[in-house]
Design an enzyme around this catalytic site. Sequence first.
Site, mmCIF file in Angstrom:
data_model
loop_
_atom_site.group_PDB
_atom_site.id
_atom_site.type_symbol
_atom_site.label_atom_id
_atom_site.label_comp_id
_atom_site.label_asym_id
_atom_site.label_seq_id
_atom_site.Cartn_x
_atom_site.Cartn_y
_atom_site.Cartn_z
ATOM 1 N N ASP A 63 0.858 -1.187 0.000
ATOM 2 C CA ASP A 63 0.000 0.000 0.000
ATOM 3 C C ASP A 63 0.892 1.234 0.000
ATOM 4 O OD1 ASP A 63 -3.262 0.251 0.864
ATOM 5 O OD2 ASP A 63 -2.044 2.087 0.897
ATOM 6 N N LYS B 168 -19.913 -9.903 -11.559
ATOM 7 C CA LYS B 168 -19.863 -9.169 -10.289
ATOM 8 C C LYS B 168 -20.974 -8.110 -10.216
ATOM 9 C CE LYS B 168 -18.710 -7.102 -6.619
ATOM 10 N NZ LYS B 168 -18.035 -7.311 -5.403
ATOM 11 N N GLU C 221 -14.514 -10.207 -6.110
ATOM 12 C CA GLU C 221 -14.758 -10.667 -4.734
ATOM 13 C C GLU C 221 -16.245 -10.585 -4.432
ATOM 14 O OE1 GLU C 221 -15.868 -8.499 -2.282
ATOM 15 O OE2 GLU C 221 -15.708 -6.625 -3.393
ATOM 16 N N LEU D 20 -17.315 -10.595 -1.001
ATOM 17 C CA LEU D 20 -17.200 -10.608 0.462
ATOM 18 C C LEU D 20 -18.208 -9.672 1.102
ATOM 19 C CD1 LEU D 20 -13.306 -10.263 0.615
ATOM 20 C CD2 LEU D 20 -14.665 -12.367 0.531
ATOM 21 N N CYS E 77 -20.750 -1.300 -1.550
ATOM 22 C CA CYS E 77 -20.862 -2.009 -2.834
ATOM 23 C C CYS E 77 -22.147 -1.723 -3.594
ATOM 24 C CB CYS E 77 -20.738 -3.507 -2.606
ATOM 25 S SG CYS E 77 -19.072 -3.976 -2.170
ATOM 26 N N HIS F 73 -35.159 -9.550 3.505
ATOM 27 C CA HIS F 73 -35.456 -8.910 4.778
ATOM 28 C C HIS F 73 -35.743 -7.431 4.525
ATOM 29 C CE1 HIS F 73 -35.439 -9.151 9.116
ATOM 30 N NE2 HIS F 73 -34.990 -7.907 9.074
HETATM 31 C C1 UDX Z 1 -22.419 -6.869 -0.483
HETATM 32 C C2 UDX Z 1 -22.534 -8.277 -1.121
HETATM 33 O O1 UDX Z 1 -23.339 -9.110 -0.278
HETATM 34 C C3 UDX Z 1 -21.169 -8.861 -1.341
HETATM 35 O O2 UDX Z 1 -21.287 -10.106 -2.001
HETATM 36 C C4 UDX Z 1 -20.382 -7.880 -2.220
HETATM 37 O O3 UDX Z 1 -19.126 -8.354 -2.554
HETATM 38 C C5 UDX Z 1 -20.281 -6.542 -1.521
HETATM 39 O O4 UDX Z 1 -21.595 -6.044 -1.280
HETATM 40 P P1 UDX Z 1 -22.060 -5.861 1.958
HETATM 41 O O5 UDX Z 1 -22.212 -4.521 1.314
HETATM 42 O O6 UDX Z 1 -20.941 -6.069 2.907
HETATM 43 O O7 UDX Z 1 -21.894 -7.001 0.833
HETATM 44 O O8 UDX Z 1 -23.390 -6.162 2.764
HETATM 45 P P2 UDX Z 1 -24.685 -7.073 2.649
HETATM 46 O O9 UDX Z 1 -24.737 -7.954 3.843
HETATM 47 O O10 UDX Z 1 -24.817 -7.700 1.347
HETATM 48 O O11 UDX Z 1 -25.822 -5.958 2.848
HETATM 49 C C6 UDX Z 1 -25.939 -4.862 1.960
HETATM 50 C C7 UDX Z 1 -27.071 -3.957 2.339
HETATM 51 O O12 UDX Z 1 -28.326 -4.586 2.089
HETATM 52 C C8 UDX Z 1 -27.118 -3.559 3.806
HETATM 53 O O13 UDX Z 1 -27.487 -2.200 3.886
HETATM 54 C C9 UDX Z 1 -28.193 -4.454 4.402
HETATM 55 O O14 UDX Z 1 -28.799 -3.902 5.541
HETATM 56 C C10 UDX Z 1 -29.145 -4.550 3.239
HETATM 57 N N1 UDX Z 1 -29.974 -5.763 3.255
HETATM 58 C C11 UDX Z 1 -29.419 -6.993 3.043
HETATM 59 C C12 UDX Z 1 -31.350 -5.649 3.447
HETATM 60 O O15 UDX Z 1 -31.880 -4.554 3.645
HETATM 61 N N2 UDX Z 1 -32.102 -6.786 3.413
HETATM 62 C C13 UDX Z 1 -31.589 -8.015 3.199
HETATM 63 O O16 UDX Z 1 -32.358 -8.984 3.169
HETATM 64 C C14 UDX Z 1 -30.198 -8.130 3.016
#
Ligand code: UDX
Length: 436
Positions: free
Chosen positions: A30, A207, A151, A153, A263, A254
Amino acid sequence: MKIAMVGSGYVGLVSGACFADFGHDVVCIDKDQSKIDRLHNGIMPIYEPGLDALVESNVKAGRLSFTTSLAEGIKDASAIFIAVGTPSRRGDGHADLSFVYAVAKEVGENLANDAVVVTKSTVPVGTGDEVERIIADTRTSHKVSVVSNPEFLREGAAIADFKRPDRIVIGAEDEFGREVMHEVYRPLFLNESPILFTSRRTSELIKYAANAFLATKITFINEMADLCEKVGADIQDVSRGIGMDNRIGPKFLHAGPGYGGSCFPKDTLALLKTAEDYDSPTRIVEAVVKVNDSRKRAMGRKVLDALGGADAARGKKVALLGLTFKPNTDDMRDSPSIAVAQTLHDAGVEVSAYDPEGMEQAKPMMPFVTMCENPYEAIEGADATVIVTEWDAFRALDLGKVKELAKSPVLVDLRNIYTPADVRAAGFEYSSVGRT
Ligand code: UDX
């Protein structure tokens, strides 16, 4: 195998530490000297459960090291991952690829052996082609194959997602690229994690398509939740009822205050831009972005309603529990709490808040909010308490104590973590999402 990871942010650091844990020899690179200094001292630049212990054990085992020198870090590496940021470019929503391209050039100029260059950063379709051109322009004498390996993740569950992935996607254009990537992921091949080899452009699109689909699923269920409130149905049962259909699946149904994070908001915008550039509009994703944006402000108005409307709300006090875009992270990027707090502030409401990890990052985004030491301090004297993020710490609040401390027993649950009958039986006015 030696692996170089250029960019020691969220994705780079988690991926680097996990590859080291698989037994590879990993150097994380980095440009930020202070970040590298802190990593040398075992201090993580981000909050991710389990990451500090994983980094520490692999550093101790001699498999993981850190440097600011790209030339030194990529020496002898068979795979060089680019895991630098691709923020939304100011103004137009396009992914800003300047960091990716700068790394590609530096890699080409400093290459001392044949290597596979892997884009792990989320990059629009065609970026791999450009990376290949940039490296070729440096006139390196070494064999290079440019591969895409996105990714998937989730923050807060990133290590588990890396080690037990639903799938690994690899976009490679030649045998050299495929062979090296096979070796990189060999420990997961043995675990029988599904691996999809495809073309580079396809991998890049997978992706964006995955994130846009998940964002759509969430937005769909959120609109169904609004409809449930109007027709007197229950969104959680609707989610269960449709999720039991294997073709739909139970996950990401949900209902809540809208998606945020690093993301979904950024990637959906970037996909729209790509679709526009190629004159192939994705109208569903366009609608998802708009609906999700307006939902966050609508959640602020929902709280005003619970206070008796915008006029009655002026001068009242609201406690926000949870500020981060989801639990188990300190990430505030595009969190619904920002729009909720702003809407309340604009309506003349005094706002206090508590979040287990996110308050430091939240402060500059909502300077008018009083940050508190714990949930109960935030609730003291509040006319309404709002659950914005479903941290475990808020799942079993002492409702008796909340009632005692608050000015009024009003609970707005934007994550549906309580059962309406229980909270009402405890003497609260309770509203949630998609349930009456
Ligand atoms: C996401 C993707 O899941 C991951 O695969 C990608 O690489 C990066 O983006 P992340 O942003 O860490 O990951 O969170 P995630 O758990 O997916 O939740 C994203 C958003 O959706 C959150 O604001 C969460 O509260 C919301 N969410 C998720 C809902 O409102 N309802 C759900 O059922 C699921």
